[in-house]
Design a protein around this motif. Structure first.
Motif, short mmCIF file in Angstrom:
data_model
loop_
_atom_site.label_atom_id
_atom_site.label_comp_id
_atom_site.label_asym_id
_atom_site.label_seq_id
_atom_site.Cartn_x
_atom_site.Cartn_y
_atom_site.Cartn_z
N ILE A 207 4.72 3.47 -11.16
CA ILE A 207 4.99 2.05 -10.93
C ILE A 207 4.34 1.19 -12.01
CG2 ILE A 207 5.25 2.29 -8.44
CD1 ILE A 207 2.39 1.37 -8.11
N ARG A 208 3.85 1.83 -13.04
CA ARG A 208 3.24 1.12 -14.16
C ARG A 208 4.25 0.98 -15.28
NH1 ARG A 208 -2.49 1.32 -14.21
NH2 ARG A 208 -2.47 1.29 -16.47
N ASP A 209 4.18 -0.15 -15.98
CA ASP A 209 5.10 -0.38 -17.10
C ASP A 209 4.66 0.34 -18.35
OD1 ASP A 209 6.74 -1.95 -15.60
OD2 ASP A 209 5.83 -3.84 -16.19
N THR A 210 3.36 0.38 -18.55
CA THR A 210 2.82 1.01 -19.76
C THR A 210 1.77 2.03 -19.37
OG1 THR A 210 1.17 -0.76 -19.97
CG2 THR A 210 3.24 -1.01 -21.20
N ASN A 211 1.58 2.99 -20.22
CA ASN A 211 0.58 4.03 -19.98
C ASN A 211 -0.65 3.78 -20.83
OD1 ASN A 211 2.24 5.47 -18.19
ND2 ASN A 211 3.31 6.43 -19.92
N ASN A 212 -1.81 4.03 -20.26
CA ASN A 212 -3.06 3.92 -21.00
C ASN A 212 -3.40 5.27 -21.63
OD1 ASN A 212 -3.37 1.27 -20.22
ND2 ASN A 212 -4.54 1.80 -18.39
N ILE A 213 -4.25 5.22 -22.62
CA ILE A 213 -4.67 6.48 -23.25
C ILE A 213 -5.55 7.28 -22.31
CG2 ILE A 213 -4.52 5.54 -25.58
CD1 ILE A 213 -7.54 5.13 -25.52
N THR A 214 -6.07 6.61 -21.27
CA THR A 214 -6.91 7.32 -20.30
C THR A 214 -6.11 7.93 -19.17
OG1 THR A 214 -7.25 5.25 -19.09
CG2 THR A 214 -8.88 5.82 -20.77
N ASP A 215 -4.78 7.72 -19.15
CA ASP A 215 -3.98 8.26 -18.06
C ASP A 215 -3.95 9.78 -18.12
OD1 ASP A 215 -3.49 5.72 -17.32
OD2 ASP A 215 -1.41 5.65 -18.01
N PRO A 216 -4.21 10.45 -16.99
CA PRO A 216 -4.12 11.92 -16.98
C PRO A 216 -2.66 12.35 -16.94
CG PRO A 216 -4.65 11.11 -14.79
CD PRO A 216 -4.63 9.90 -15.70
N GLY A 217 -2.45 13.65 -16.98
CA GLY A 217 -1.08 14.15 -16.97
C GLY A 217 -0.40 13.96 -15.64
N ARG A 218 -1.15 14.04 -14.54
CA ARG A 218 -0.58 13.88 -13.20
C ARG A 218 -0.86 12.47 -12.70
NH1 ARG A 218 -2.58 19.17 -9.93
NH2 ARG A 218 -0.91 18.52 -8.52
N LEU A 219 0.14 11.89 -12.03
CA LEU A 219 0.02 10.50 -11.60
C LEU A 219 -0.94 10.35 -10.44
CD1 LEU A 219 3.76 9.36 -11.71
CD2 LEU A 219 1.96 8.83 -13.35
N ALA B 138 0.83 -1.21 0.00
CA ALA B 138 0.00 0.00 0.00
C ALA B 138 0.86 1.26 0.00
CB ALA B 138 -0.92 -0.01 1.22
N PHE B 139 1.97 1.21 0.73
CA PHE B 139 2.87 2.37 0.78
C PHE B 139 3.43 2.68 -0.61
CE2 PHE B 139 7.27 3.91 1.03
CZ PHE B 139 7.06 5.12 1.67
N TYR B 140 3.91 1.65 -1.30
CA TYR B 140 4.45 1.86 -2.64
C TYR B 140 3.38 2.35 -3.60
CZ TYR B 140 9.15 0.01 -1.96
OH TYR B 140 10.46 -0.16 -1.55
N LEU B 141 2.19 1.79 -3.46
CA LEU B 141 1.12 2.13 -4.38
C LEU B 141 0.62 3.56 -4.19
CD1 LEU B 141 -0.55 0.79 -6.62
CD2 LEU B 141 -2.21 0.12 -4.89
N ILE B 142 0.64 4.02 -2.93
CA ILE B 142 0.10 5.35 -2.63
C ILE B 142 1.18 6.42 -2.66
CG2 ILE B 142 -0.99 6.74 -0.82
CD1 ILE B 142 -2.45 4.20 0.08
N ALA B 143 2.34 6.12 -2.08
CA ALA B 143 3.36 7.16 -1.89
C ALA B 143 4.13 7.49 -3.17
CB ALA B 143 4.33 6.72 -0.80
N LEU B 144 4.48 6.48 -3.96
CA LEU B 144 5.34 6.74 -5.11
C LEU B 144 4.70 7.67 -6.14
CD1 LEU B 144 7.11 3.30 -5.71
CD2 LEU B 144 7.91 5.30 -4.45
N PRO B 145 3.42 7.48 -6.51
CA PRO B 145 2.83 8.43 -7.47
C PRO B 145 2.79 9.87 -6.94
CG PRO B 145 1.52 6.43 -7.36
CD PRO B 145 2.51 6.34 -6.25
N PHE B 146 2.74 10.03 -5.63
CA PHE B 146 2.72 11.37 -5.04
C PHE B 146 4.01 12.12 -5.35
CE2 PHE B 146 3.51 14.30 -1.50
CZ PHE B 146 2.34 15.06 -1.54
N PHE B 147 5.12 11.38 -5.43
CA PHE B 147 6.42 11.99 -5.74
C PHE B 147 6.74 11.92 -7.24
CE2 PHE B 147 6.81 10.63 -1.30
CZ PHE B 147 7.18 11.83 -0.71
#
Length: 324
Positions: free
Chosen positions: A86-98, A73-82
């Motif tokens: 943690i994703r290998d590929t990006n979706n077309i639905t991904d916004p600009g901010r993680l 949970a820490f990795y999943l929540i904290a890393l995008p904040f910085f």
């Protein structure tokens, strides 16, 4: 695809688990009451020592499980904040901010305060999902370890009988054995669908993760250290949960079998015929195998776990063959 599965499958199975557990809560309450009564009633120092030993084992496993889930949970929540993905590929639905969970949004999440509110709500959702996911799994461990402790106490009583034992003591053992078997049946009825879902979920993710490992180690793949750590913790998490469930089933089977051998090892041939008859009833019931199952199809044992690993590795081999 694997990126999406590792989020959607746990969340989907978590919702199903909560629904099933809520549906079966009335059946579980008597088992919880039985556990409370076992701790309250007077017992010998040896019996209490056995119960404490089993309770400590359950607490150790629960603590380890929550540590693994908390780290994930820490990795999943904290890393995008910085700003670390943690994703290998990006979706077309991904916004600009993680964000911790990438999906399609009906509003613009790149602006404040929508981004912050979405981030907080997703973080709360992840924490609650992980607590529910791990809590339901840990609860079966608590139940099984307590029942194993009671079976061990019953085994000690049967082993200490001599030819002067009276029928009242045997009847008490039979009544206790029946109540424990009834509790096991309740656990089996409550968890068999949950465990089947876990089996399918584990087999799917393990096969795709096995297919993904060579890709992560490929020099041409730009895999960050954070992605690798998150992947390792995810694999350890699902592998540990599945292994612990099968280990619990194996321990329960072994403890139930000991009751049969403990009853048989007595000098029943020199006992009172009435006592021998009661002991025979206990032996007949103890000779019937007791299993926790996945969907009432697969017994939950370490042999089943090894077969599941073998099947998943076979799927990995097929996927690699198709890729090459």
């Amino acid at each position: 695809m694997v990126d999406n599965l590792q989020y959607t499958l746990p969340l989907s199975t978590c919702l199903i688990r909560i629904a099933i557990f809520w549906w079966k809560k009335e059946a579980i309450i008597p088992v919880v009451n039985m556990i409370a009564e076992d701790w309250i009633k007077v017992k010998s120092a040896q019996d209490r020592s056995v119960m404490i030993k089993r309770a400590r084992s359950a607490r150790l496993i629960i603590t380890f499980s929550y540590c693994i889930m908390g780290t994930g949970a820490f990795y999943l929540i904290a890393l995008p904040f910085f700003g670390i993905s943690i994703r290998d590929t990006n979706n077309i639905t991904d916004p600009g901010r993680l964000l911790p969970l990438q999906t399609y949004y009906i509003y613009d999440v790149t602006n404040s305060p929508q981004y912050e509110l979405t981030y907080i709500s997703q973080s709360i959702n992840i924490i609650m999902s992980m607590v529910s996911y791990s809590g339901i799994d840990n609860f079966i461990g608590l139940l099984v370890f307590h029942i194993c402790g009671q079976l061990e106490i019953l085994n000690n009583r049967l082993s200490s009988f001599d030819k002067c034992v009276n029928s009242h003591e045997i009847k008490n053992c039979i009544i206790k054995h029946k109540s424990l078997l009834r509790a096991i049946n309740v656990i089996e009825d409550t968890y068999n669908v949950i465990l089947l879902i876990l089996f399918v979920y584990f087999a799917i993710l393990f096969a795709f993760y096995g297919f993904r490992i060579p890709t992560l180690l490929d020099e041409e793949t730009d895999t960050s250290f954070s992605q690798l750590i998150c992947f390792i913790f995810t694999v350890i998490n699902i592998f540990t949960h599945m292994c612990l469930h099968c280990a619990l089933g194996e321990i329960l089977v072994a403890q139930c079998n000991k009751i049969y051998y403990a009853a048989y090892s007595n000098k029943w041939y020199s006992m009172n015929p009435k006592v021998t008859h009661n002991l025979l009833l206990l032996m007949i019931r103890g000779s019937i195998p007791v299993y926790l199952t996945a969907g009432k199809m697969f017994p939950l044992t370490m042999a089943t776990f090894c077969s599941l690993i073998k099947t998943s590795v076979g799927y990995i081999s097929v996927l690699h063959t198709m890729k090459s």
